[in-house]
Write a protein that holds these residues in place. Structure first.
Motif, PDB file in Angstrom:
ATOM      1  N   TYR A 157      -4.639  10.167  11.734  1.00 40.81           N
ATOM      2  CA  TYR A 157      -4.675   9.586  10.388  1.00 40.81           C
ATOM      3  C   TYR A 157      -3.911  10.484   9.429  1.00 40.81           C
ATOM      4  N   VAL A 158      -2.953   9.885   8.709  1.00 41.87           N
ATOM      5  CA  VAL A 158      -2.127  10.681   7.787  1.00 41.87           C
ATOM      6  C   VAL A 158      -2.280  10.102   6.375  1.00 41.87           C
ATOM      7  N   PHE A 159      -2.435  11.007   5.411  1.00 41.45           N
ATOM      8  CA  PHE A 159      -2.716  10.593   4.037  1.00 41.45           C
ATOM      9  C   PHE A 159      -1.445  10.036   3.387  1.00 41.45           C
ATOM     10  N   VAL A 160      -1.627   8.976   2.594  1.00 36.92           N
ATOM     11  CA  VAL A 160      -0.460   8.246   2.071  1.00 36.92           C
ATOM     12  C   VAL A 160       0.427   9.112   1.169  1.00 36.92           C
ATOM     13  N   ALA A 161      -0.160  10.058   0.433  1.00 35.47           N
ATOM     14  CA  ALA A 161       0.679  10.913  -0.423  1.00 35.47           C
ATOM     15  C   ALA A 161       1.587  11.795   0.443  1.00 35.47           C
ATOM     16  N   ASP A 162       1.094  12.171   1.614  1.00 34.57           N
ATOM     17  CA  ASP A 162       1.926  12.966   2.533  1.00 34.57           C
ATOM     18  C   ASP A 162       3.072  12.110   3.086  1.00 34.57           C
ATOM     19  N   VAL A 163       2.800  10.829   3.311  1.00 34.84           N
ATOM     20  CA  VAL A 163       3.858   9.921   3.772  1.00 34.84           C
ATOM     21  C   VAL A 163       4.906   9.740   2.665  1.00 34.84           C
ATOM     22  N   ALA A 164       4.448   9.583   1.430  1.00 35.73           N
ATOM     23  CA  ALA A 164       5.393   9.428   0.313  1.00 35.73           C
ATOM     24  C   ALA A 164       6.266  10.685   0.184  1.00 35.73           C
ATOM     25  N   ALA A 165       5.670  11.848   0.440  1.00 41.60           N
ATOM     26  CA  ALA A 165       6.446  13.102   0.371  1.00 41.60           C
ATOM     27  C   ALA A 165       7.502  13.129   1.480  1.00 41.60           C
ATOM     28  N   ALA A 166       7.143  12.596   2.655  1.00 39.21           N
ATOM     29  CA  ALA A 166       8.113  12.544   3.763  1.00 39.21           C
ATOM     30  C   ALA A 166       9.276  11.621   3.393  1.00 39.21           C
ATOM     31  N   VAL A 167       8.970  10.493   2.769  1.00 45.43           N
ATOM     32  CA  VAL A 167      10.039   9.561   2.373  1.00 45.43           C
ATOM     33  C   VAL A 167      10.977  10.239   1.375  1.00 45.43           C
ATOM     34  N   PHE A 212       0.832  -1.212   0.000  1.00 42.93           N
ATOM     35  CA  PHE A 212       0.000   0.000   0.000  1.00 42.93           C
ATOM     36  C   PHE A 212       0.870   1.268   0.000  1.00 42.93           C
ATOM     37  N   ILE A 213       1.665   1.451   1.038  1.00 43.03           N
ATOM     38  CA  ILE A 213       2.492   2.664   1.115  1.00 43.03           C
ATOM     39  C   ILE A 213       3.573   2.610   0.025  1.00 43.03           C
ATOM     40  N   GLY A 214       4.132   1.405  -0.170  1.00 40.62           N
ATOM     41  CA  GLY A 214       5.231   1.238  -1.125  1.00 40.62           C
ATOM     42  C   GLY A 214       4.874   1.703  -2.528  1.00 40.62           C
ATOM     43  N   SER A 215       3.661   1.401  -2.992  1.00 40.76           N
ATOM     44  CA  SER A 215       3.296   1.793  -4.363  1.00 40.76           C
ATOM     45  C   SER A 215       3.340   3.312  -4.518  1.00 40.76           C
ATOM     46  N   HIS A 216       2.876   4.019  -3.496  1.00 46.41           N
ATOM     47  CA  HIS A 216       2.897   5.491  -3.565  1.00 46.41           C
ATOM     48  C   HIS A 216       4.330   6.019  -3.463  1.00 46.41           C
ATOM     49  N   VAL A 217       5.118   5.389  -2.594  1.00 46.27           N
ATOM     50  CA  VAL A 217       6.520   5.823  -2.431  1.00 46.27           C
ATOM     51  C   VAL A 217       7.284   5.624  -3.741  1.00 46.27           C
ATOM     52  N   VAL A 218       7.086   4.462  -4.360  1.00 50.15           N
ATOM     53  CA  VAL A 218       7.814   4.144  -5.598  1.00 50.15           C
ATOM     54  C   VAL A 218       7.430   5.139  -6.695  1.00 50.15           C
ATOM     55  N   ARG A 219       6.147   5.451  -6.797  1.00 49.96           N
ATOM     56  CA  ARG A 219       5.703   6.413  -7.821  1.00 49.96           C
ATOM     57  C   ARG A 219       6.393   7.763  -7.594  1.00 49.96           C
ATOM     58  N   GLY A 220       6.445   8.195  -6.332  1.00 44.67           N
ATOM     59  CA  GLY A 220       7.043   9.505  -6.026  1.00 44.67           C
ATOM     60  C   GLY A 220       8.534   9.531  -6.318  1.00 44.67           C
ATOM     61  N   LEU A 221       9.231   8.466  -5.956  1.00 46.02           N
ATOM     62  CA  LEU A 221      10.684   8.435  -6.171  1.00 46.02           C
ATOM     63  C   LEU A 221      11.012   8.400  -7.660  1.00 46.02           C
ATOM     64  N   ARG A 222      10.229   7.631  -8.412  1.00 41.59           N
ATOM     65  CA  ARG A 222      10.477   7.536  -9.860  1.00 41.59           C
ATOM     66  C   ARG A 222      10.157   8.864 -10.542  1.00 41.59           C
ATOM     67  N   ALA A 223       9.081   9.517 -10.066  1.00 42.69           N
ATOM     68  CA  ALA A 223       8.713  10.815 -10.662  1.00 42.69           C
ATOM     69  C   ALA A 223       9.814  11.849 -10.425  1.00 42.69           C
ATOM     70  N   ALA A 224      10.554  11.669  -9.324  1.00 40.25           N
ATOM     71  CA  ALA A 224      11.646  12.605  -9.027  1.00 40.25           C
ATOM     72  C   ALA A 224      12.955  12.195  -9.715  1.00 40.25           C
ATOM     73  N   GLY A 225      12.899  11.149 -10.524  1.00 42.43           N
ATOM     74  CA  GLY A 225      14.053  10.800 -11.354  1.00 42.43           C
ATOM     75  C   GLY A 225      14.900   9.638 -10.857  1.00 42.43           C
ATOM     76  N   ALA A 226      14.518   9.018  -9.721  1.00 42.42           N
ATOM     77  CA  ALA A 226      15.347   7.934  -9.178  1.00 42.42           C
ATOM     78  C   ALA A 226      15.183   6.652 -10.000  1.00 42.42           C
ATOM     79  N   GLU A 227      16.260   5.862  -9.987  1.00 40.75           N
ATOM     80  CA  GLU A 227      16.177   4.505 -10.543  1.00 40.75           C
ATOM     81  C   GLU A 227      15.805   3.599  -9.369  1.00 40.75           C
ATOM     82  N   VAL A 228      14.629   2.983  -9.451  1.00 40.07           N
ATOM     83  CA  VAL A 228      14.098   2.244  -8.301  1.00 40.07           C
ATOM     84  C   VAL A 228      14.056   0.749  -8.601  1.00 40.07           C
ATOM     85  N   LEU A 229      14.486  -0.048  -7.623  1.00 36.87           N
ATOM     86  CA  LEU A 229      14.306  -1.497  -7.704  1.00 36.87           C
ATOM     87  C   LEU A 229      13.433  -1.919  -6.518  1.00 36.87           C
TER      88      LEU A 229
END
Ligand SMILES: NC(=O)c1ccc[n+]([C@@H]2O[C@H](COP(=O)([O-])OP(=O)(O)OC[C@H]3O[C@@H](n4cnc5c(N)ncnc54)[C@H](O)[C@@H]3O)[C@@H](O)[C@H]2O)c1
Length: 316
Positions: A209-219, A18-35
């Protein structure tokens, strides 16, 4: 302008969750190479992923190789109440795997390690709000294993120079949590199906309760900003009772949800009120209110019962 994470090579464990999918999207959008390293396939076929049980011999060596500069470690046994029945399994998944990843990080010269911890490390705190200096006194094996992992991170930070930060997340919610069985998905499932919702105890339990997009931004910030070091509480800073939450779900869904009180569950924290001031001082700000977030989750909530692996009760 160059994306802030261009050139970064990041392993995300639990990146299909759940959280991972949002985190991965955010990191890739910022240009990271993600595995992604996960037991289950990532829903986006474009994401590079390894299907792996991180508890297996040789697994961490398979995914963390020289050249990786960051590990975002989200994979875990996430069910608080299940951890009470299966403490040893929870230990292996949450502590042994973290220790192996840290050791591999040290060997491979990984500079940054971001870990998803939980406010449950402090247990039934006596003083509120909960902050980074609140003493650790976990109530469940889940909380205890997260606290133990934090201690390992602290050591690898101090001695081996692996910059480590552990984000103490409150209750995370958002689109893509259909497989979870924490209070918000249970409420939304009941509303969608016209079922009665079971309230554990009197429903006065306060949760943040914290929204998942806000958590992805923190990561994302934790990956790039060296000031993120050690514990950081990530929560909205607003606490809501289960009964008030049920009222919001009624309003958002338009469904006159019926409630039935059942006995409280052992291992539930009676009250969670956090101060996210440290994260704010590091530039993070939760952007989504609970009401708006619930509207967004409801808008994407499947019409029928969602498929997937349901957990008895979920993290935090
Ligand atoms: N959801 C919350 O409210 C919340 C609150 C506090 C902390 N957390 C923490 O955040 C992290 C992510 O939680 P989530 O809600 O996205 O959970 P999730 O169950 O949706 O995701 C966890 C992912 O980890 C993977 N995984 C578990 N064990 C694994 C193993 N041995 N090898 C490989 N992959 C494995 C699972 O397949 C899953 O995809 C967890 O560490 C959890 O403890 C979550």
């Amino acid at each position: 302008m160059t994306a802030p994470l261009t050139g970064r090579r990041i392993v995300v464990t639990g990146g299909s969750g759940f959280i991972g999918s949002h985190v991965v999207r955010g990191l890739r959008a910022a240009g990271a190479e993600v595995l992604v390293a996960d037991l289950v396939r990532h829903p986006d076929g474009d994401v590079k992923s390894v299907l792996v049980d991180l508890r297996a011999p040789g697994a961490v060596e398979q995914v963390v190789r020289p050249g990786v500069d960051t590990i975002v470690h989200l994979a875990a046994a996430t069910s608080v109440l299940r951890s009470v029945d299966r403490p040893a399994e929870t230990f292996t998944n949450n502590v042994t795997v973290t220790a192996a990843l840290l050791e591999q990080a040290r060997r491979c010269g990984v500079g940054t390690f971001v870990f998803s911890s939980t406010n449950a490390v402090v247990g039934p705190a006596r003083h509120f709000p909960i902050h980074e200096r609140t003493p650790l006194a976990p109530l469940t094996p889940y909380g205890a294993t997260k606290a133990a992992a934090e201690m390992l991170l602290s050591t690898y930070n101090a001695i081996y120079g692996v910059r480590s930060t552990w984000l103490r997340l409150t209750n995370v919610y958002g689109p893509g949590m259909g497989h979870k069985d924490s209070v918000i998905p249970r409420l939304l499932k009941a509303a969608r199906a016209g079922d009665t919702f079971e309230v554990y105890g009197d429903g006065g339990q306060l949760r943040d309760y914290v929204f998942v997009a806000d958590v992805a931004a923190a990561v994302r910030r934790a990956v790039t900003d060296e000031r993120w070091n050690g514990p950081v509480v990530i929560g909205s800073g607003v606490s809501t009772s289960v009964l008030d939450l049920a009222g919001m779900v009624r309003e958002v869904s338009g469904v006159d949800l019926e409630l039935r009180h059942v006995p409280a569950k052992a291992g539930e924290m009676p009250k969670v009120v956090v101060d996210a001031g440290h994260a704010r001082s590091l530039g993070w700000e939760p952007a989504t209110s609970l009401f708006d977030g619930l509207k967004r989750v409801w808008a994407t909530w499947p019409a029928s019962r969602p498929q997937g692996v349901a957990e008895p009760v979920s993290a935090a």
